[in-house]
Motif scaffolding. Structure first.
Motif, PDB file in Angstrom:
ATOM      1  N   GLY A  29       1.095  -0.999  -0.254  1.00 24.64           N
ATOM      2  CA  GLY A  29       0.283   0.039   0.153  1.00 24.64           C
ATOM      3  C   GLY A  29       0.747   1.136   0.305  1.00 24.64           C
ATOM      4  O   GLY A  29       0.709   2.151   0.249  1.00 24.64           O
ATOM      5  N   CYS A  30       2.152   0.993  -0.897  1.00 20.19           N
ATOM      6  CA  CYS A  30       2.487   2.249  -0.523  1.00 20.19           C
ATOM      7  C   CYS A  30       2.469   3.648  -0.958  1.00 20.19           C
ATOM      8  O   CYS A  30       3.256   5.048  -1.019  1.00 20.19           O
ATOM      9  CB  CYS A  30       4.424   2.132  -1.370  1.00 20.19           C
ATOM     10  SG  CYS A  30       3.611   1.611  -3.517  1.00 20.19           S
ATOM     11  N   GLY A  31       1.334   3.955  -2.130  1.00 15.85           N
ATOM     12  CA  GLY A  31       0.752   5.245  -2.650  1.00 15.85           C
ATOM     13  C   GLY A  31       1.253   5.809  -3.746  1.00 15.85           C
ATOM     14  O   GLY A  31       1.995   4.861  -4.105  1.00 15.85           O
ATOM     15  N   ASP A  54       1.028  -1.002  -4.669  1.00 19.57           N
ATOM     16  CA  ASP A  54      -0.105  -0.868  -4.934  1.00 19.57           C
ATOM     17  C   ASP A  54      -1.176  -0.969  -5.455  1.00 19.57           C
ATOM     18  O   ASP A  54      -1.637  -1.783  -6.815  1.00 19.57           O
ATOM     19  CB  ASP A  54      -0.517   0.819  -4.361  1.00 19.57           C
ATOM     20  CG  ASP A  54      -1.040   1.410  -3.918  1.00 19.57           C
ATOM     21  OD1 ASP A  54      -0.794   2.443  -2.789  1.00 19.57           O
ATOM     22  OD2 ASP A  54      -2.221   2.007  -4.476  1.00 19.57           O
ATOM     23  N   SER A  56      -3.422   1.289  -7.043  1.00 20.14           N
ATOM     24  CA  SER A  56      -3.909   1.845  -7.871  1.00 20.14           C
ATOM     25  C   SER A  56      -2.640   2.463  -8.982  1.00 20.14           C
ATOM     26  O   SER A  56      -1.309   2.454  -8.478  1.00 20.14           O
ATOM     27  CB  SER A  56      -3.961   3.042  -7.426  1.00 20.14           C
ATOM     28  OG  SER A  56      -3.770   4.356  -7.604  1.00 20.14           O
ATOM     29  N   ASP A  82      -3.649  -6.414  -6.024  1.00 20.98           N
ATOM     30  CA  ASP A  82      -3.943  -6.866  -4.535  1.00 20.98           C
ATOM     31  C   ASP A  82      -3.236  -7.786  -3.730  1.00 20.98           C
ATOM     32  O   ASP A  82      -2.756  -9.129  -4.989  1.00 20.98           O
ATOM     33  CB  ASP A  82      -4.833  -7.857  -4.955  1.00 20.98           C
ATOM     34  CG  ASP A  82      -6.469  -7.622  -3.343  1.00 20.98           C
ATOM     35  OD1 ASP A  82      -5.644  -7.943  -2.823  1.00 20.98           O
ATOM     36  OD2 ASP A  82      -7.248  -7.823  -3.621  1.00 20.98           O
ATOM     37  N   CYS A 103       3.654  -0.876   6.176  1.00 20.69           N
ATOM     38  CA  CYS A 103       2.227  -0.625   6.112  1.00 20.69           C
ATOM     39  C   CYS A 103       2.360   0.364   6.252  1.00 20.69           C
ATOM     40  O   CYS A 103       1.772   0.328   7.771  1.00 20.69           O
ATOM     41  CB  CYS A 103       1.266  -2.149   5.747  1.00 20.69           C
ATOM     42  SG  CYS A 103       1.215  -3.773   5.473  1.00 20.69           S
ATOM     43  N   CYS A 106      -2.359   1.309   4.933  1.00 17.49           N
ATOM     44  CA  CYS A 106      -3.081   0.784   4.084  1.00 17.49           C
ATOM     45  C   CYS A 106      -3.680  -0.361   4.976  1.00 17.49           C
ATOM     46  O   CYS A 106      -4.952  -1.311   4.052  1.00 17.49           O
ATOM     47  CB  CYS A 106      -2.458   0.611   2.722  1.00 17.49           C
ATOM     48  SG  CYS A 106      -1.412  -0.373   3.719  1.00 17.49           S
ATOM     49  N   MET A 109      -7.795  -0.617   3.854  1.00 18.31           N
ATOM     50  CA  MET A 109      -7.813  -0.664   2.105  1.00 18.31           C
ATOM     51  C   MET A 109      -7.490  -1.440   1.568  1.00 18.31           C
ATOM     52  O   MET A 109      -8.237  -1.689   0.427  1.00 18.31           O
ATOM     53  CB  MET A 109      -6.964   1.175   2.109  1.00 18.31           C
ATOM     54  CG  MET A 109      -7.955   1.937   2.814  1.00 18.31           C
ATOM     55  SD  MET A 109      -6.795   3.722   2.434  1.00 18.31           S
ATOM     56  CE  MET A 109      -6.823   4.935   3.283  1.00 18.31           C
ATOM     57  N   ILE A 110      -7.112  -2.589   2.386  1.00 16.70           N
ATOM     58  CA  ILE A 110      -6.567  -3.348   1.836  1.00 16.70           C
ATOM     59  C   ILE A 110      -8.255  -4.648   1.433  1.00 16.70           C
ATOM     60  O   ILE A 110      -8.524  -5.262   2.787  1.00 16.70           O
ATOM     61  CB  ILE A 110      -5.388  -4.595   2.099  1.00 16.70           C
ATOM     62  CG1 ILE A 110      -4.109  -3.731   1.888  1.00 16.70           C
ATOM     63  CG2 ILE A 110      -4.879  -5.950   1.660  1.00 16.70           C
ATOM     64  CD1 ILE A 110      -3.563  -4.413   2.952  1.00 16.70           C
ATOM     65  N   TRP A 113      -9.938  -6.450   3.902  1.00 10.74           N
ATOM     66  CA  TRP A 113      -8.953  -6.131   4.486  1.00 10.74           C
ATOM     67  C   TRP A 113      -8.970  -6.948   6.536  1.00 10.74           C
ATOM     68  O   TRP A 113      -8.273  -7.208   6.823  1.00 10.74           O
ATOM     69  CB  TRP A 113      -9.024  -4.981   5.345  1.00 10.74           C
ATOM     70  CG  TRP A 113     -10.310  -4.794   6.349  1.00 10.74           C
ATOM     71  CD1 TRP A 113     -11.776  -4.248   5.934  1.00 10.74           C
ATOM     72  CD2 TRP A 113     -10.830  -4.601   7.678  1.00 10.74           C
ATOM     73  NE1 TRP A 113     -12.717  -4.254   6.582  1.00 10.74           N
ATOM     74  CE2 TRP A 113     -12.398  -4.483   7.459  1.00 10.74           C
ATOM     75  CE3 TRP A 113      -9.595  -4.556   8.890  1.00 10.74           C
ATOM     76  CZ2 TRP A 113     -12.649  -4.458   9.336  1.00 10.74           C
ATOM     77  CZ3 TRP A 113      -9.635  -4.491  10.389  1.00 10.74           C
ATOM     78  CH2 TRP A 113     -11.746  -5.011  10.263  1.00 10.74           C
TER      79      TRP A 113
END
Length: 117
Positions: A29-31, A54, A56, A82, A103, A106, A109-110, A113
């Motif tokens: 979830g590094c964004g 990530d 996104s 994912d 993490c 995040c 948000m996974i 979760w």
């Protein structure tokens, strides 16, 4: 979002075991890869292989720009998808060979979760 992660910089700079010279770091979830800004020197000194993961594509695009501007491109692999999916996990180093997993903000948000926790 910075206010939700107080002292993230101190955690990454001083609590993460850089003294043990981690060779493989997976950031789930590094964004936009904001975390990596705090440890550029550590990554370069230890020649740490960093996997930025990530969901996104757009955020990973920003992360790519940040990594490039920091001179870390040779150390970083980008993984989109994912983290719970086998096809994404296959893009990561094998279990047992990863020295560090982070993490930042995040986990909830996974999808799903609860399984990720």
């Amino acid at each position: 979002r910075e206010g939700l992660l107080p002292d993230r910089d101190n955690l990454l700079q001083y609590v993460v075991p850089w003294t043990t010279s981690p060779k493989t770091w997976v950031s789930v979830g590094c964004g936009t890869a904001r975390d990596i800004e705090y440890v550029v020197k550590h990554v370069k000194e230890n020649k740490t292989n960093v996997y930025l993961c990530d969901l996104s594509k757009e955020l990973l695009g920003i992360a790519r720009d940040r990594v490039k501007s920091l001179g870390l491109t040779p150390y970083v692999t980008f993984v989109e998808g994912d983290i719970n999916k086998a096809e994404v996990q296959k893009k990561l180093p094998p279990m047992g060979s990863i020295d560090l997993v982070t993490c930042s903000y995040c986990l909830t948000m996974i999808p799903p979760w609860k399984k990720a926790a």
